[in-house]
Design a protein around this motif. Structure first.
Motif, PDB file in Angstrom:
ATOM      1  N   VAL A 293      11.053  -9.704   6.055  1.00 45.15           N
ATOM      2  CA  VAL A 293      12.515  -9.592   5.997  1.00 45.15           C
ATOM      3  C   VAL A 293      12.883  -8.162   5.641  1.00 45.15           C
ATOM      4  N   LYS A 294      13.567  -7.496   6.539  1.00 48.25           N
ATOM      5  CA  LYS A 294      14.048  -6.144   6.293  1.00 48.25           C
ATOM      6  C   LYS A 294      15.496  -6.224   5.794  1.00 48.25           C
ATOM      7  N   GLU A 295      15.898  -5.218   5.038  1.00 48.60           N
ATOM      8  CA  GLU A 295      17.262  -5.235   4.495  1.00 48.60           C
ATOM      9  C   GLU A 295      18.085  -4.054   4.999  1.00 48.60           C
ATOM     10  N   ILE A 296      19.309  -4.357   5.383  1.00 43.33           N
ATOM     11  CA  ILE A 296      20.284  -3.340   5.777  1.00 43.33           C
ATOM     12  C   ILE A 296      21.471  -3.446   4.826  1.00 43.33           C
ATOM     13  N   ARG A 297      21.864  -2.334   4.253  1.00 47.31           N
ATOM     14  CA  ARG A 297      22.989  -2.346   3.305  1.00 47.31           C
ATOM     15  C   ARG A 297      24.223  -1.705   3.925  1.00 47.31           C
ATOM     16  N   LEU A 298      25.318  -2.405   3.804  1.00 47.65           N
ATOM     17  CA  LEU A 298      26.598  -1.908   4.303  1.00 47.65           C
ATOM     18  C   LEU A 298      27.553  -1.702   3.133  1.00 47.65           C
ATOM     19  N   SER A 299      28.692  -1.120   3.404  1.00 46.94           N
ATOM     20  CA  SER A 299      29.731  -0.945   2.379  1.00 46.94           C
ATOM     21  C   SER A 299      31.083  -1.357   2.959  1.00 46.94           C
ATOM     22  N   THR A 300      32.026  -1.596   2.082  1.00 44.02           N
ATOM     23  CA  THR A 300      33.322  -2.134   2.511  1.00 44.02           C
ATOM     24  C   THR A 300      34.044  -1.221   3.488  1.00 44.02           C
ATOM     25  N   PHE A 301      34.043   0.067   3.216  1.00 39.88           N
ATOM     26  CA  PHE A 301      34.819   1.004   4.031  1.00 39.88           C
ATOM     27  C   PHE A 301      33.917   1.908   4.882  1.00 39.88           C
ATOM     28  N   ILE A 302      32.818   1.354   5.342  1.00 45.77           N
ATOM     29  CA  ILE A 302      31.902   2.108   6.175  1.00 45.77           C
ATOM     30  C   ILE A 302      32.554   2.439   7.519  1.00 45.77           C
ATOM     31  N   GLU A 303      32.268   3.595   8.046  1.00 45.93           N
ATOM     32  CA  GLU A 303      32.834   4.013   9.327  1.00 45.93           C
ATOM     33  C   GLU A 303      32.149   3.270  10.485  1.00 45.93           C
ATOM     34  N   ALA A 304      32.875   3.108  11.585  1.00 45.85           N
ATOM     35  CA  ALA A 304      32.353   2.386  12.750  1.00 45.85           C
ATOM     36  C   ALA A 304      31.067   3.030  13.273  1.00 45.85           C
ATOM     37  N   HIS A 305      31.018   4.366  13.258  1.00 49.05           N
ATOM     38  CA  HIS A 305      29.817   5.056  13.737  1.00 49.05           C
ATOM     39  C   HIS A 305      28.615   4.717  12.869  1.00 49.05           C
ATOM     40  N   ASP A 306      28.820   4.645  11.546  1.00 52.00           N
ATOM     41  CA  ASP A 306      27.716   4.330  10.633  1.00 52.00           C
ATOM     42  C   ASP A 306      27.252   2.884  10.794  1.00 52.00           C
ATOM     43  N   ILE A 307      28.189   2.000  11.099  1.00 52.28           N
ATOM     44  CA  ILE A 307      27.809   0.605  11.359  1.00 52.28           C
ATOM     45  C   ILE A 307      26.855   0.551  12.551  1.00 52.28           C
ATOM     46  N   GLN A 308      27.179   1.318  13.590  1.00 53.59           N
ATOM     47  CA  GLN A 308      26.346   1.316  14.792  1.00 53.59           C
ATOM     48  C   GLN A 308      24.967   1.901  14.521  1.00 53.59           C
ATOM     49  N   VAL A 309      24.927   2.951  13.692  1.00 53.27           N
ATOM     50  CA  VAL A 309      23.631   3.544  13.336  1.00 53.27           C
ATOM     51  C   VAL A 309      22.751   2.511  12.632  1.00 53.27           C
TER      52      VAL A 309
END
Length: 217
Positions: free
Chosen positions: A131-147
């Motif tokens: 199981v790999k983990e990806i961490r996001l944040s509430t106000f992350i930019e759309a470009h960073d989500i895609q990365v």
């Protein structure tokens, strides 16, 4: 019969472990003659603790199978060893927990090779999933989500599951809907290779989602 030569260092090491007697034969990895003709060196003990062979077998009576598969019935260890020696093969305990133990007359070197070959083939068919983990944040930019989604796609293609976490800091939890939007956008970005195994749910101050690789049907 096994005809693999031993290195000098191996022979010396084995001799030291049996009261410095000069030994030239390990029943698992070598052949020859010596004062003590049969033993198992420390290096070979881990090869097979169950499949004892030849003089390592201690049971007085055995159910023996001949090299061609013929059932020879229950015979004494002495007679079984004599038959194996006559055929220039090994007596191998293939079922030590049976009563009496089942032994087969065969070429142990070839037998061990086939076992190792089957084990390797079985391991190739087994896929260890992590199981790999990806961490996001509430106000992350759309470009960073895609990365981050691109990274997750690589994990999913390798057969790994992905845990996606989004932690709310301070008063960010008031923007839970925004966090859900980020999760949904991420899920959409990996939908070509992944499927939602666990929908986004709160665990403490974090939203957690599990994405699994798509299975071929």
């Amino acid at each position: 019969m096994i005809k693999k030569k031993l290195s000098a260092s191996h022979l010396i090491g084995c001799a030291d472990r049996v009261n410095r007697t000069i030994i030239t034969l390990c029943v698992f990895c070598g052949a020859g003659t010596g004062v003590s003709a049969h033993f198992i060196c420390r290096r070979c003990k881990n090869i097979s603790k169950e499949n004892l062979i030849n003089e390592e077998i201690r049971d007085k009576e055995l159910r023996v199978i001949d090299s061609d598969g013929t059932q020879l019935g229950i015979i004494s260890l002495e007679d079984a060893l004599a038959l194996a020696n006559e055929r220039k093969l090994d007596l191998v305990n293939i079922s030590p927990n049976a009563n009496p133990p089942v032994c087969k007359i065969l070429d142990y070197g070839k037998y061990r090779y086939e076992l190792q070959k089957r084990e390797k083939e079985a391991k190739k068919k087994q896929k260890v999933t992590s199981v790999k983990e990806i961490r996001l944040s509430t106000f992350i930019e759309a470009h960073d989500i895609q990365v981050k989604a691109n990274t997750a796609v690589k994990f999913l293609k390798d057969g790994d599951r992905v845990k996606v976490s989004l932690r709310f800091k301070g008063r960010e939890k008031d923007y839970a809907n925004k966090g859900l939007q980020v999760m949904n956008q991420f899920a959409e970005s990996v939908s070509s290779v992944g499927t939602i195994e666990k929908k986004p749910e709160f665990e403490g101050r974090s939203l957690i989602m599990i994405v699994a690789p798509k299975t071929d049907k």
